[in-house]
Design a protein around this motif. Sequence first.
Motif, short mmCIF file in Angstrom:
data_model
loop_
_atom_site.label_atom_id
_atom_site.label_comp_id
_atom_site.label_asym_id
_atom_site.label_seq_id
_atom_site.Cartn_x
_atom_site.Cartn_y
_atom_site.Cartn_z
N HIS A 21 0.82 -1.22 0.00
CA HIS A 21 0.00 0.00 0.00
C HIS A 21 0.85 1.26 0.00
CE1 HIS A 21 -3.81 -2.11 0.43
NE2 HIS A 21 -3.21 -2.91 1.29
N ALA A 23 2.67 2.57 2.14
CA ALA A 23 2.41 3.37 3.33
C ALA A 23 3.68 3.46 4.16
CB ALA A 23 1.29 2.75 4.15
N TYR A 108 -8.08 -6.03 8.95
CA TYR A 108 -7.78 -4.70 8.37
C TYR A 108 -6.50 -4.14 8.96
CZ TYR A 108 -9.36 -2.53 12.71
OH TYR A 108 -9.47 -2.16 14.02
N GLU A 110 -4.65 -0.17 9.58
CA GLU A 110 -4.72 1.28 9.43
C GLU A 110 -3.33 1.78 9.13
OE1 GLU A 110 -8.76 2.42 11.82
OE2 GLU A 110 -6.83 2.83 12.77
N GLU A 112 -0.71 4.90 7.30
CA GLU A 112 -0.58 6.34 7.01
C GLU A 112 0.49 6.55 5.96
OE1 GLU A 112 0.03 8.62 10.59
OE2 GLU A 112 -1.46 7.41 11.62
N MET B 1 -0.77 13.63 6.65
CA MET B 1 -1.62 12.63 5.99
C MET B 1 -2.33 11.79 7.04
SD MET B 1 -0.42 10.09 2.97
CE MET B 1 -0.13 8.59 3.86
N GLY B 2 -3.65 11.60 6.89
CA GLY B 2 -4.41 10.87 7.89
C GLY B 2 -4.30 9.38 7.71
N ALA B 3 -4.79 8.65 8.72
CA ALA B 3 -4.75 7.20 8.65
C ALA B 3 -5.83 6.71 7.70
CB ALA B 3 -4.95 6.61 10.03
N LYS B 4 -5.53 5.63 7.01
CA LYS B 4 -6.48 5.06 6.05
C LYS B 4 -6.62 3.59 6.42
CE LYS B 4 -4.48 4.06 2.02
NZ LYS B 4 -4.07 3.95 0.62
N ARG B 5 -7.88 3.14 6.44
CA ARG B 5 -8.11 1.73 6.79
C ARG B 5 -8.17 0.89 5.52
NH1 ARG B 5 -12.16 -0.89 11.22
NH2 ARG B 5 -10.98 0.54 12.51
N VAL B 6 -7.36 -0.16 5.47
CA VAL B 6 -7.43 -1.05 4.31
C VAL B 6 -7.84 -2.45 4.78
CG1 VAL B 6 -5.76 0.21 2.91
CG2 VAL B 6 -4.93 -1.52 4.49
#
Lengths: 112, 219
Positions: A21, A23, A108, A110, A112, B1-6
């Motif tokens: 991802h 991230a 899932y 989380e 950033e 940048m905010g947290a994103k749930r995947v």
Amino acid sequence: MHELSLALEIRDLCERQLVRHRAARLSGLGLDVGALAGVDLESLRFCLGVVLEERFGDVLCEIRRVPGEAQCLVCTRRFEVVEAPFDCPDCGSRARGVAGGGELQITYLEVE
Amino acid sequence: MGAKRVAVKENVLSANDRIAAANRERFQDAGILAVNLISSPGSGKTMLLERTVERMKAWLNVGIVAGDVQTRNDADRLVQYGVPVEAIETGGSCHLNAEQLGGVLGGLPLQALDLVFVENVGNLVCPSSFDLGESMKIVLMSVTEGEDKPLKYPAAFRRSSALVLTKADLLPHVRFSVDTAVANALSINPALRTFVTSAYTEQGLQEWMEWLTSQVPKH
């Protein structure tokens, strides 16, 4: 008993997902643990805390306990199992397969 | 940048299971019966293997992988029987995993073998959760253990194809009912094949070896 190995496995899966991802940081993790997965939740929570913090810093772990469900191998009835010996409520047989609650799954992340 | 749930939905043991599938393919390609032996420490896995391999090597090509937390003692005992033996020292881990087994398979002449025994770490809990790519699990239990062991550790008995009761020569000296133990095991897994054996007196070994032989794909 093997919770540390599982925690290390989870850390490696998280690492691969971060790359996938693109991230930079992992901040949260959702995990489903079945009641019949043979995992001690307290021990897993402790091990996860140690190995995740070492690699990613502070990660919020949400662990969900999935109830155990068995299917009687004699009369095929499905029933929830809470405590041994798990006799089938219909025919009394003790022979059963795991129909639910065997999972150990990351649901899932989380990032950033 | 905010947290994103995947969403992920990935089994924690998926990495192990992928390697186990590769091991299984290697066994199948070579026409090998791979047996994952599971029991508590001290149930007699190594002793049963010694007597079994000593005889079965007359009609089958047998290989062994011996797992222990520390030491190569079991492997050293087994190598005396003139069959290929690989050792895995887990270095603290309470079970073998598929990667460890895959790592030593190259040391066995797989194409020439019919039967591979994998002696897991003595432990009735964790080894039952980790698929190694074996053809079948076999659980051992000695008559000096509790008859209720199948009820206390059901997963090992549920996932096994056979139960070998060991140390039957001690039956006159211990309060252990074979009938009760077998009934407990069958209540967990009605398909379990059971053998009552003694590696000392050789009771039950013939039947055990004949059954194993019948399970080998090449024969």
